[in-house]
Design a protein around this motif. Structure first.
Motif, PDB file in Angstrom:
ATOM      1  N   TRP A 274      -0.437  -8.435   8.747  1.00 19.99           N
ATOM      2  CA  TRP A 274      -0.932  -7.536   7.665  1.00 19.99           C
ATOM      3  C   TRP A 274      -1.524  -6.382   8.231  1.00 19.99           C
ATOM      4  O   TRP A 274      -2.632  -6.584   9.252  1.00 19.99           O
ATOM      5  CB  TRP A 274      -1.289  -7.707   6.658  1.00 19.99           C
ATOM      6  CG  TRP A 274      -0.864  -8.834   6.326  1.00 19.99           C
ATOM      7  CD1 TRP A 274      -1.346 -10.092   5.688  1.00 19.99           C
ATOM      8  CD2 TRP A 274       0.391  -9.197   4.950  1.00 19.99           C
ATOM      9  NE1 TRP A 274      -0.019 -11.349   5.325  1.00 19.99           N
ATOM     10  CE2 TRP A 274       0.810 -10.711   5.256  1.00 19.99           C
ATOM     11  CE3 TRP A 274       1.160  -8.356   5.228  1.00 19.99           C
ATOM     12  CZ2 TRP A 274       2.181 -10.864   3.623  1.00 19.99           C
ATOM     13  CZ3 TRP A 274       2.926  -8.619   4.251  1.00 19.99           C
ATOM     14  CH2 TRP A 274       3.170  -9.744   3.861  1.00 19.99           C
ATOM     15  N   THR A 277      -6.365  -2.390   4.246  1.00 19.51           N
ATOM     16  CA  THR A 277      -6.343  -1.013   3.455  1.00 19.51           C
ATOM     17  C   THR A 277      -8.091  -0.376   3.854  1.00 19.51           C
ATOM     18  O   THR A 277      -8.672  -1.123   4.847  1.00 19.51           O
ATOM     19  CB  THR A 277      -6.574  -1.252   2.116  1.00 19.51           C
ATOM     20  OG1 THR A 277      -7.452  -2.487   1.701  1.00 19.51           O
ATOM     21  CG2 THR A 277      -4.750  -2.437   1.360  1.00 19.51           C
ATOM     22  N   ASP A 283      -3.382  -5.462   3.104  1.00 25.36           N
ATOM     23  CA  ASP A 283      -2.071  -4.002   2.902  1.00 25.36           C
ATOM     24  C   ASP A 283      -0.995  -4.654   2.425  1.00 25.36           C
ATOM     25  O   ASP A 283      -0.247  -5.119   2.958  1.00 25.36           O
ATOM     26  CB  ASP A 283      -1.853  -2.882   3.510  1.00 25.36           C
ATOM     27  CG  ASP A 283      -1.172  -1.396   2.825  1.00 25.36           C
ATOM     28  OD1 ASP A 283      -0.511  -2.263   1.488  1.00 25.36           O
ATOM     29  OD2 ASP A 283      -1.349  -1.126   3.745  1.00 25.36           O
ATOM     30  N   SER A 285       1.260  -2.728   0.735  1.00 21.89           N
ATOM     31  CA  SER A 285       2.390  -1.720   0.559  1.00 21.89           C
ATOM     32  C   SER A 285       3.341  -2.027   1.309  1.00 21.89           C
ATOM     33  O   SER A 285       3.363  -2.582   3.054  1.00 21.89           O
ATOM     34  CB  SER A 285       2.032  -1.107   0.325  1.00 21.89           C
ATOM     35  OG  SER A 285       0.974  -0.157   1.363  1.00 21.89           O
TER      36      SER A 285
END
Length: 391
Positions: A274, A277, A283, A285
């Protein structure tokens, strides 16, 4: 009467049943447990009864490794379709294309019920691609090991606990080393129950009897959990909700006390790499898929390097991965360093507990202060008293 320690922390791989070493029963959540059987054999093979320091590099919190990389499949369509970077599917396909193995044994979606799984035997890339992707559902990938063709060679893809059971069994039956040539695994946080699947569909708004397809991840990274009913209507939910609030809340008991969710015993193990952020959190997204790749053995390292040479995968060395993975794979890290305190709580409360090497537990726990270990131990004791130990 089956040894409570064995039955409580059974991982349900199915190996004991196919070897006529145990009789399995299904509980109300759909998990299999040994009801009776050869307790001594089970203790030698079952993952949470035979966690040996001789098999591991206990000086590395992320386990043994010959190399650690960040990477993905160079096939953009596979990278998009797969759960993350597509590395395991690409490596399996590479082994078949290069005639390194005849067949890949793995788990895929059941043809009869999309919330269930079945054992698959893939002989080419087309079959692998059709069956790729995460299955956050109960699986018994070693339940047909007695059916392998001793004239063929295989690669096996399974959960970390499945790999441990297989490797333990191969110690007792070294002849299998001529047939099962490669083992690959993925980072795993646990096995959701059948009731968790029902709850997922309920939250999605898709009727259980009407569900004709269910995809947990993929078509993006992490992608959406997507159900399709008999009329072709789609129901979607983001990964953080489907796993974090539903599936991950109802796991097999053994998964709550698993010390190896990172595939330490496989030749190659992959997880989600990952991005982070700005606040340092994983994160979820959407991005292009990316794997962290652990070459656990020299054989595994040779495999990924040859796949890279043939331009089947793209990868680069993952420098300073120890500190980075503490954030990227926070749950895996925290589970490992807290296990000593949690097992101690089970012992204090006179509950069955998994048998882990004291040396390993102590080494991992050294990452925590004694005060933090005490708080974890007391918190686990409280959960036991409240009957919430597996929640």
């Amino acid at each position: 009467m089956m040894d409570k320690q064995v039955s409580e922390y059974c991982t349900g791989c199915g190996l004991c049943a196919c070897q006529n070493k145990a009789v399995l029963r299904k509980d109300e959540k759909g998990f299999l447990y040994p009801e009776s059987g050869d307790k001594e054999w089970l203790k030698k093979v079952c993952p949470t009864m035979s966690f040996l320091e001789s098999d591991r590099d206990i000086n590395k919190i992320w386990g043994r490794e010959e190399g650690v990389y960040l990477g993905w499949s160079t096939d953009s369509s596979l990278r998009e379709k797969a759960s993350s970077g597509g590395i395991l599917t690409e490596l399996a396909s590479f082994l078949l294309d290069e005639n390194k193995v005849d067949c890949v044994i793995h788990i895929c979606k059941s043809a009869d019920n999309p919330t269930k799984t079945e054992i698959c035997y893939s002989y080419n890339r087309e079959e692998l691609e059709k069956r790729c992707g995460s299955r956050y559902a109960i699986s018994h990938p070693l339940a047909e090991l007695d059916k392998i063709d001793f004239e063929k060679t295989y690669a096996f893809i399974g959960k970390p606990c499945d790999i441990v059971a297989l490797k333990n069994f191969m110690k007792l039956n070294p002849i299998l080393e001529k047939n099962i040539l490669y083992t690959m695994s993925f980072f795993c946080m646990g096995l959701p129950s059948e009731k968790a699947q029902e709850n997922l569909l309920l939250q999605l708004g898709c009727e259980t009897n009407s569900c004709k397809d269910l995809q947990y991840r993929g078509n993006g990274w992490p992608g959406f959990t997507t159900a399709v009913d008999e009329n072709g209507k789609n129901y979607k939910m983001d990964y953080d909700t489907s796993w974090g609030k539903i599936l991950g809340r109802d796991l097999m008991p053994a998964c709550r006390f698993c010390l190896d969710g990172i595939g330490e015993m496989a030749d190659v193990a992959c997880g989600d790499a990952w991005y982070l952020t700005d606040s340092g959190q994983a994160d979820f997204s959407e991005h292009a898929g990316r794997n962290v790749i652990f070459a656990r053995t020299k054989k595994g390292l040779e495999l990924i390097r040859k796949a890279q040479e043939k331009q089947r995968i793209e990868m680069k060395e993952y420098n300073n991965y120890e500190n980075s993975l503490m954030k990227i794979q926070k749950s895996q890290y925290e589970r490992r360093i807290a296990m000593r305190a949690r097992v101690l709580a089970l012992k204090i409360m006179r509950k069955p507990y998994p048998v882990y090497s004291h040396k390993i537990l102590k080494k991992y726990a050294s990452k925590l202060t004694k005060g933090k270990q005490l708080r974890i131990c007391l918190g686990t004791c409280k959960r036991i008293i409240k009957g919430k130990i597996y929640e």
